[in-house]
Enzyme design. Sequence first.
Site, mmCIF file in Angstrom:
data_model
loop_
_atom_site.group_PDB
_atom_site.id
_atom_site.type_symbol
_atom_site.label_atom_id
_atom_site.label_comp_id
_atom_site.label_asym_id
_atom_site.label_seq_id
_atom_site.Cartn_x
_atom_site.Cartn_y
_atom_site.Cartn_z
ATOM 1 N N LYS A 34 0.919 -1.415 0.024
ATOM 2 C CA LYS A 34 -0.041 0.049 -0.168
ATOM 3 C C LYS A 34 0.746 1.305 0.151
ATOM 4 C CE LYS A 34 -2.222 -1.259 3.718
ATOM 5 N NZ LYS A 34 -1.617 -2.532 4.066
ATOM 6 N N THR A 35 1.886 1.232 0.934
ATOM 7 C CA THR A 35 2.496 2.404 1.032
ATOM 8 C C THR A 35 3.286 2.399 -0.208
ATOM 9 O OG1 THR A 35 2.836 2.183 3.380
ATOM 10 C CG2 THR A 35 4.378 3.642 2.369
ATOM 11 N N ASP A 218 -2.194 7.715 3.710
ATOM 12 C CA ASP A 218 -1.779 6.382 4.076
ATOM 13 C C ASP A 218 -2.327 6.023 5.651
ATOM 14 O OD1 ASP A 218 -0.215 3.947 3.972
ATOM 15 O OD2 ASP A 218 1.786 4.818 4.397
ATOM 16 N N GLU A 219 -2.442 4.845 5.850
ATOM 17 C CA GLU A 219 -3.080 4.303 7.059
ATOM 18 C C GLU A 219 -4.272 5.142 7.185
ATOM 19 O OE1 GLU A 219 -1.383 2.021 8.763
ATOM 20 O OE2 GLU A 219 0.679 2.198 8.303
ATOM 21 N N GLN A 249 -5.894 -3.312 10.604
ATOM 22 C CA GLN A 249 -4.834 -2.733 11.320
ATOM 23 C C GLN A 249 -5.217 -1.433 12.031
ATOM 24 O OE1 GLN A 249 -0.588 -2.795 9.477
ATOM 25 N NE2 GLN A 249 -1.759 -3.324 7.618
ATOM 26 N N ARG A 592 5.050 -7.191 10.902
ATOM 27 C CA ARG A 592 6.301 -6.402 10.711
ATOM 28 C C ARG A 592 7.509 -7.272 10.352
ATOM 29 N NH1 ARG A 592 3.842 -2.950 9.214
ATOM 30 N NH2 ARG A 592 2.242 -4.405 9.504
HETATM 31 N N1 LIG Z 1 5.468 -5.471 -6.399
HETATM 32 C C1 LIG Z 1 6.428 -5.513 -5.369
HETATM 33 N N2 LIG Z 1 7.530 -6.345 -6.047
HETATM 34 C C2 LIG Z 1 8.503 -6.446 -4.781
HETATM 35 N N3 LIG Z 1 8.441 -6.146 -3.655
HETATM 36 C C3 LIG Z 1 7.185 -5.227 -3.399
HETATM 37 C C4 LIG Z 1 6.232 -4.937 -4.228
HETATM 38 N N4 LIG Z 1 5.201 -4.403 -3.690
HETATM 39 C C5 LIG Z 1 5.526 -4.228 -2.288
HETATM 40 N N5 LIG Z 1 6.818 -4.680 -2.310
HETATM 41 C C6 LIG Z 1 7.747 -4.519 -0.825
HETATM 42 O O1 LIG Z 1 6.885 -5.294 0.041
HETATM 43 C C7 LIG Z 1 7.120 -4.692 1.279
HETATM 44 C C8 LIG Z 1 5.566 -4.071 2.025
HETATM 45 O O2 LIG Z 1 5.141 -3.144 1.109
HETATM 46 P P1 LIG Z 1 4.660 -1.822 1.938
HETATM 47 O O3 LIG Z 1 5.240 -1.226 3.201
HETATM 48 O O4 LIG Z 1 4.398 -0.821 1.031
HETATM 49 O O5 LIG Z 1 3.391 -2.532 2.212
HETATM 50 P P2 LIG Z 1 1.983 -2.085 3.040
HETATM 51 O O6 LIG Z 1 0.960 -2.475 2.580
HETATM 52 O O7 LIG Z 1 2.035 -0.483 3.185
HETATM 53 O O8 LIG Z 1 2.329 -2.629 4.556
HETATM 54 P P3 LIG Z 1 1.613 -2.084 5.942
HETATM 55 O O9 LIG Z 1 0.159 -2.483 5.879
HETATM 56 O O10 LIG Z 1 2.208 -2.871 7.003
HETATM 57 O O11 LIG Z 1 1.817 -0.432 5.988
HETATM 58 C C9 LIG Z 1 8.291 -3.530 1.107
HETATM 59 O O12 LIG Z 1 9.444 -3.856 1.444
HETATM 60 C C10 LIG Z 1 7.913 -3.235 -0.490
HETATM 61 O O13 LIG Z 1 8.996 -2.668 -1.056
HETATM 62 MG MG LIG Z 2 2.341 0.650 4.834
#
Ligand SMILES: Nc1ncnc2c1ncn2[C@@H]1O[C@H](COP(=O)(O)OP(=O)(O)OP(=O)(O)O)[C@@H](O)[C@H]1O
Ligand SMILES: [Mg+2]
Length: 714
Positions: A34-35, A218-219, A249, A592
């Site tokens: 997402k981020t 975000d969040e 979350q 995490r």
């Molecule tokens: N398409 C992709 N290919 C490879 N790695 C990815 C891809 N998308 C995300 N990632 C990696 O996965 C990990 C999680 O991504 P991110 O932090 O954006 O998730 P999130 O959904 O925001 O998580 P959270 O809910 O904990 O905030 C990061 O290390 C990111 O670089």
């Molecule tokens: Mg995130």
Amino acid sequence: MTHPLLEGLNPEQLAAVTLPPRSALILAGAGSGKTRVLTSRIAWLLSTGQVGQPGILAVTFTNKAAKEMLTRIGALMPINPRGLWVGTFHGLCNRMLRLHHRDAGLPEAFQIMDSQDQLSAIKRLLKSLNLDDDKFPPREVGHYINGNKEEGRRPAEVEAWDEHSRQLRAIYEEYDRQCRREGVVDFAELLLRCYELLRDHGPLREHYQGRFRHVLVDEFQDTNRLQYRWLKLLAGGGAAVFAVGDDDQSIYAFRGANVGNMYDFQRDFAVDTVIRLEQNYRSHGNILDAANALIGRNRSRLGKNLWTAEAAGEPIRVFDAASDFEEAHFLVEEVRQLERDGLPLGDIAVLYRSNAQSRVLEHALFTAGIAYRVYGGLRFFERQEIKHALAYLRLITNSDDDNALLRVINFPTRGIGNRTLETLQETARVTGTSVWQAACSGGAGRSAASVARFVQLIEAMRATAANLSLPDIIRLVVEQSGLLQHYQSEKDGQERLDNLDQLAIAALTFVSENDDDATAFLAHASLEAGDHQANPGQAALQLMTVHAAKGLEFHTVFITGLEEGLFPHDNSLNDPANLEEERRLMYVAITRARRRLYLSLAQSRMLHGQTRFSLASRFLDELPQDLLRWLNRGYPAVGAVPHSSPSQVTPASRRAPPAESGLRIGQTVEHAKFGVGVVVDYEGQGANPNVQVNFGAVGIKWLALQYAKLKLLD
Ligand SMILES: Nc1ncnc2c1ncn2[C@@H]1O[C@H](COP(=O)(O)OP(=O)(O)OP(=O)(O)O)[C@@H](O)[C@H]1O
Ligand SMILES: [Mg+2]
């Protein structure tokens, strides 16, 4: 040909990043990107010329996240970090209020009170109103005031139905008056004031509505009512709002966060695009399975699936300690081992449910000489010596700040006693001025001369400061205020002096990245999330509460204190809704971890001056047991001489080591540092298998086979 910014995104992520400019909700589980999607979208919008830098406003969850986002966008394209509005709700509101302080009814140099300042302001107020602390506990008054502000309610809009609530409302009103008089705002006020600024000033609102064409959040699941209303105002001119979040979350309901905002958002912004991301890129399979199984027990969920293409990875390690000291000892041993295996300290996080748990852990780490950094605990800017120095700085910029004045008027001691202070405060109250003005008008009884000298001291510092840069002002303040001398003569003063040096360095960094402006620096100090804790660049183990870990990821995570009453927290045990929030918190904690996860519990623990004996957390039972590896249940404590034969120590679920390694369970081996031991377990496949070796008095260790260079002895 795909645009380089879009490389590596999966189809859903790609769709989200390149959506046409209209409002959308990205609803997805932990670690699904997402981020990353949000950051890529900003870069995408900018690089395709759909919007210029001034047209973007992005809300992140912490200052750290804001910085990371700017760095990530900066790596993708040249940007002016000051031109982009990226920050936390508080940070962005602060920025807007500084620009329009007059319209917002604030003095130019208005100061931000952190929660500690707010509490002492409330205590001071209750005292001046002659109200009993027992009847009106200051913390509860604080919750009451903040709660109302977060719902957007000024005292006049608060309902009161009995004597007590009428009194509370009157306190709120008086508190507001006191803040206005002193030119200070608390955290909740930043938001409310900014919201009112936009609501009440048509031309200003229209300006920003026209300017920010893309608002990204975000969040989103943790936005509260007021934040949501602020967003709605700001985006009211047809901006495209891109909200990413995960209902699983949502962990701030206790502070008024409202998952309902997700529904309202879809209605209010006519959102017809909801994108779900289901692939988790963060964690190995076992970790994700554990997280999914746990959160599956919650009833109130929007529901989603998460899968990973990664291998199952290692089992989740569980350590059942007899006491919190043993838990800390275990942590130290494991961290040392991980470090020896080549894992950078900064890639390891230690999480706990409540701040009070960190003391024992910190002590053990400190004694063991392991560098660590605490986020969200007593932050750098909240330390006594730092607050003292900043209070002088505050007084120089805004002498009506009573909190600051009362903090340092007699620190270091100047012979100004409580009686004098009470008289000064009383004069201020009666005449409706600040304590500073009361002090200036003299007549403070026996200590009149000392008070006059204090006034002169501040005036003199102010005059000199006018020609100095911020770091020099800080040095000036530390010297002339007497703080330097005071801490020099104090037995344990050296650490405090070092911190004061760090403050000047923090100011230097701030000036190089921002403005040479004391007020801006003070705001930064109040909003900052403690990034100056350890020397920047120095690798350190990361300690933080689970709340503070949201959005972050680490190779290895320790979740400590898994006991009933601690995690889940006491006050959730009889309330299903609160219990679900605790479970979401545990879900956040588990997710995490990228590769390795430890769970630990202590059968007895000192907390708040009492030894408590607890049962294991129900969350341990709720995890699929085949994913767990109990490291010591029924086995000797780490570091103790093993009484058992290797076969007793070996869990039944072990796998056999690959034949080519020549190893087998029960094999005697020699390690250069730990000496002779017996292989008791084995895990992992492929390039990086691990073996567990019992080295007798040295303890039972997990070693990466690749690096351990074990010599086979039989
Ligand atoms: N398409 C992709 N290919 C490879 N790695 C990815 C891809 N998308 C995300 N990632 C990696 O996965 C990990 C999680 O991504 P991110 O932090 O954006 O998730 P999130 O959904 O925001 O998580 P959270 O809910 O904990 O905030 C990061 O290390 C990111 O670089
Ligand atoms: Mg995130």
